[in-house]
Design a protein around this motif. Structure first.
Motif, PDB file in Angstrom:
ATOM      1  N   LEU A 103      10.668  -0.357   5.484  1.00  0.00           N
ATOM      2  CA  LEU A 103      10.256  -0.086   6.869  1.00  0.00           C
ATOM      3  C   LEU A 103      11.393   0.605   7.629  1.00  0.00           C
ATOM      4  O   LEU A 103      11.173   1.580   8.356  1.00  0.00           O
ATOM      5  N   GLY A 104      12.613   0.097   7.443  1.00  0.00           N
ATOM      6  CA  GLY A 104      13.763   0.704   8.114  1.00  0.00           C
ATOM      7  C   GLY A 104      14.038   2.112   7.621  1.00  0.00           C
ATOM      8  O   GLY A 104      14.421   2.991   8.388  1.00  0.00           O
ATOM      9  N   ALA A 105      13.859   2.338   6.317  1.00  0.00           N
ATOM     10  CA  ALA A 105      14.172   3.647   5.746  1.00  0.00           C
ATOM     11  C   ALA A 105      13.134   4.696   6.118  1.00  0.00           C
ATOM     12  O   ALA A 105      13.449   5.868   6.288  1.00  0.00           O
ATOM     13  N   ARG A 106      11.863   4.275   6.257  1.00  0.00           N
ATOM     14  CA  ARG A 106      10.809   5.292   6.387  1.00  0.00           C
ATOM     15  C   ARG A 106      10.099   5.307   7.729  1.00  0.00           C
ATOM     16  O   ARG A 106       9.486   6.310   8.103  1.00  0.00           O
ATOM     17  N   ALA A 138      12.232   4.179  -9.849  1.00  0.00           N
ATOM     18  CA  ALA A 138      12.445   3.701 -11.226  1.00  0.00           C
ATOM     19  C   ALA A 138      12.952   2.261 -11.247  1.00  0.00           C
ATOM     20  O   ALA A 138      12.504   1.443 -12.042  1.00  0.00           O
ATOM     21  N   TRP A 139      13.867   1.949 -10.352  1.00  0.00           N
ATOM     22  CA  TRP A 139      14.484   0.612 -10.381  1.00  0.00           C
ATOM     23  C   TRP A 139      13.614  -0.442  -9.701  1.00  0.00           C
ATOM     24  O   TRP A 139      13.992  -1.598  -9.640  1.00  0.00           O
ATOM     25  N   ARG A 140      12.474  -0.029  -9.156  1.00  0.00           N
ATOM     26  CA  ARG A 140      11.528  -1.009  -8.600  1.00  0.00           C
ATOM     27  C   ARG A 140      10.392  -1.293  -9.576  1.00  0.00           C
ATOM     28  O   ARG A 140       9.513  -2.086  -9.282  1.00  0.00           O
ATOM     29  N   ALA A 189       0.826  -1.222   0.000  1.00  0.00           N
ATOM     30  CA  ALA A 189       0.000   0.000   0.000  1.00  0.00           C
ATOM     31  C   ALA A 189       0.856   1.266   0.000  1.00  0.00           C
ATOM     32  O   ALA A 189       0.408   2.309  -0.475  1.00  0.00           O
ATOM     33  N   HIS A 190       2.061   1.184   0.545  1.00  0.00           N
ATOM     34  CA  HIS A 190       2.827   2.420   0.773  1.00  0.00           C
ATOM     35  C   HIS A 190       4.144   2.513   0.019  1.00  0.00           C
ATOM     36  O   HIS A 190       4.862   3.494   0.164  1.00  0.00           O
ATOM     37  N   ARG A 191       4.501   1.525  -0.780  1.00  0.00           N
ATOM     38  CA  ARG A 191       5.850   1.555  -1.379  1.00  0.00           C
ATOM     39  C   ARG A 191       6.029   2.767  -2.291  1.00  0.00           C
ATOM     40  O   ARG A 191       5.081   3.220  -2.938  1.00  0.00           O
ATOM     41  N   ASP A 240       9.539  -9.051  -2.486  1.00  0.00           N
ATOM     42  CA  ASP A 240       8.693  -8.060  -1.801  1.00  0.00           C
ATOM     43  C   ASP A 240       9.008  -8.003  -0.310  1.00  0.00           C
ATOM     44  O   ASP A 240       9.012  -6.933   0.299  1.00  0.00           O
ATOM     45  N   PHE A 241       9.245  -9.164   0.289  1.00  0.00           N
ATOM     46  CA  PHE A 241       9.518  -9.187   1.731  1.00  0.00           C
ATOM     47  C   PHE A 241      10.783  -8.370   2.043  1.00  0.00           C
ATOM     48  O   PHE A 241      10.787  -7.528   2.949  1.00  0.00           O
ATOM     49  N   ASN A 242      11.849  -8.637   1.293  1.00  0.00           N
ATOM     50  CA  ASN A 242      13.100  -7.908   1.543  1.00  0.00           C
ATOM     51  C   ASN A 242      12.926  -6.404   1.326  1.00  0.00           C
ATOM     52  O   ASN A 242      13.408  -5.591   2.110  1.00  0.00           O
TER      53      ASN A 242
END
Ligand code: SF4
Length: 369
Positions: free
Chosen positions: A194-197, A31-33, A25-27, A186-188
């Motif tokens: 989560l850690g970044a945001r 561009a590279w994703r 929902a929040h990603r 997706d899990f990684n």
């Protein structure tokens, strides 16, 4: 107290579901994703090793525009690769990427699709192998970067120093247990996101955390940001460095650093580190003699630039200088050239030298007065 997340299969299943739902929902739309092309995923993961996501967009776009396929990268010269990498720092990444591209192209152009195959490529360590094998090929390998380490240390309330090998191994084992089989990509990415945001270093936003109910640090500590444990920082040494803008008529002398080592293969205004008991002017004349075997006259200092590397920092003093005598030789450099200032843009320079070029904007017009 929160029950140990890893002790209950039901808790692990809840954790996966909540984390993945939040991520989907929040990603961020990066561009590279947006691609499944293993080559592009590999480039992005090498860049991400030492570059912040919010700084990477333009660099990624520039690099893949220059080298859209592994064959294009393999066919390029090292100078072209370094030029496309210019400004990103940690240039060994670019040189290794180039070497690895040549290996991959020589084997037909398919990137290895396993963790072990990727790990065998130059410049690919456990983090990159896990990230590429999971994101590009859905292999079940957990990534362990700084963000994931922080999240896991807090979730599991791990008080030991995560830089110790045994603790790292325990974190990878925890990652393997938590990983959603078949959805490792997706899990990684969810853990890293989560850690970044949310689970950020100084002020984790626990109120917005999708997995807060599983978090031992939140439940048991006054301040979850106390984890992971940090070692006291060692002071970084600081050096004074003199560099010469050495003119011979309208031409400037530039030198290429040896291909291995710090800033390997990049071009620079030649010079070096000041030694005890010498002035910066003496330092520059000595360095130029040692590096290129020529004599110069050193004039005024034109610019001073502060720059930090991982283990030390420098003040770069850029001097105007005049060529006097001698034929340049490659004593301490890989190559040298006399160039018109308007040609500087064709060469890959370090960030510090780019700052000098920018500060002395007159270089682009060839005005050396
Ligand atoms: S609850 Fe807070 S400390 Fe725990 S994982 Fe979430 S953001 Fe991090």
């Amino acid at each position: 107290m929160v029950a140990g997340l890893l002790d209950e299969a039901a808790a692990i299943a809840d954790f996966r579901r909540e984390l993945l739902a939040w991520y989907r929902a929040h990603r961020r739309q990066l561009a590279w994703r947006q691609t499944r092309d293993p080559y592009l995923i590999w480039i992005s993961e090498i860049m991400l090793q030492q570059t912040r996501v919010d700084q990477m967009d333009a660099y990624f776009a520039r690099f893949v525009q220059a080298f859209p396929t592994v064959h294009d990268l393999a066919a390029a010269s090292e100078d072209q690769v370094l030029k496309a990498w210019e400004g990103l720092g940690y240039y060994a990444r670019a040189r290794n990427l180039h070497r690895a591209a040549r290996e991959v192209a020589a084997r037909g152009g398919q990137l290895p699709d396993t963790y072990e195959g990727l790990l065998a490529l130059p410049g690919v360590g456990p983090y990159t192998a896990a990230a590429v094998s999971s994101i590009a090929f859905d292999r079940d390998h957990p990534v362990l970067d700084g963000n994931v380490t922080r999240v896991l240390c807090r979730l599991l309330r791990l008080e030991a120093d995560p830089r110790q090998a045994a603790v790292k191994a325990a974190l990878i084992a925890a990652g393997e247990q938590l990983l959603e089989p078949g959805q490792a990509g997706d899990f990684n990415q969810a853990m890293m996101e989560l850690g970044a945001r949310v689970c950020t270093p100084a002020r984790p936003r626990c109120g917005e955390c999708p997995v807060a109910r599983h978090c031992r640090a939140l439940a048991e500590l006054d301040d979850p940001a106390r984890l992971p444990r940090k070692a006291p920082r060692k002071p970084r040494p600081h050096y004074q460095v003199a560099a010469g803008l050495i003119w011979k008529g309208d031409l400037l002398l530039i030198a290429q650093r040896p291909s291995e080592g710090l800033l390997g293969g990049l071009w620079e205004f030649p010079g070096g580190k000041q030694e005890a008991g010498e002035t910066l002017e003496q330092c520059l004349a000595r360095e130029i003699r040692e590096e290129l075997a020529i004599e110069i006259a050193v004039d005024e200092c034109l610019a001073q630039v502060e720059h930090g590397f991982t283990h030390f920092s420098i003040t770069l003093h850029a001097f105007r200088a005049r060529y006097l005598s001698g034929e340049p030789q490659t004593l301490g450099c890989a190559a040298w050239r006399w160039v018109d200032p308007s040609e500087l843009g064709q060469y890959a320079f370090s960030r510090a030298d780019l700052q000098v070029i920018e500060e002395l904007g007159f270089l682009s017009t060839g005005d050396n007065s």
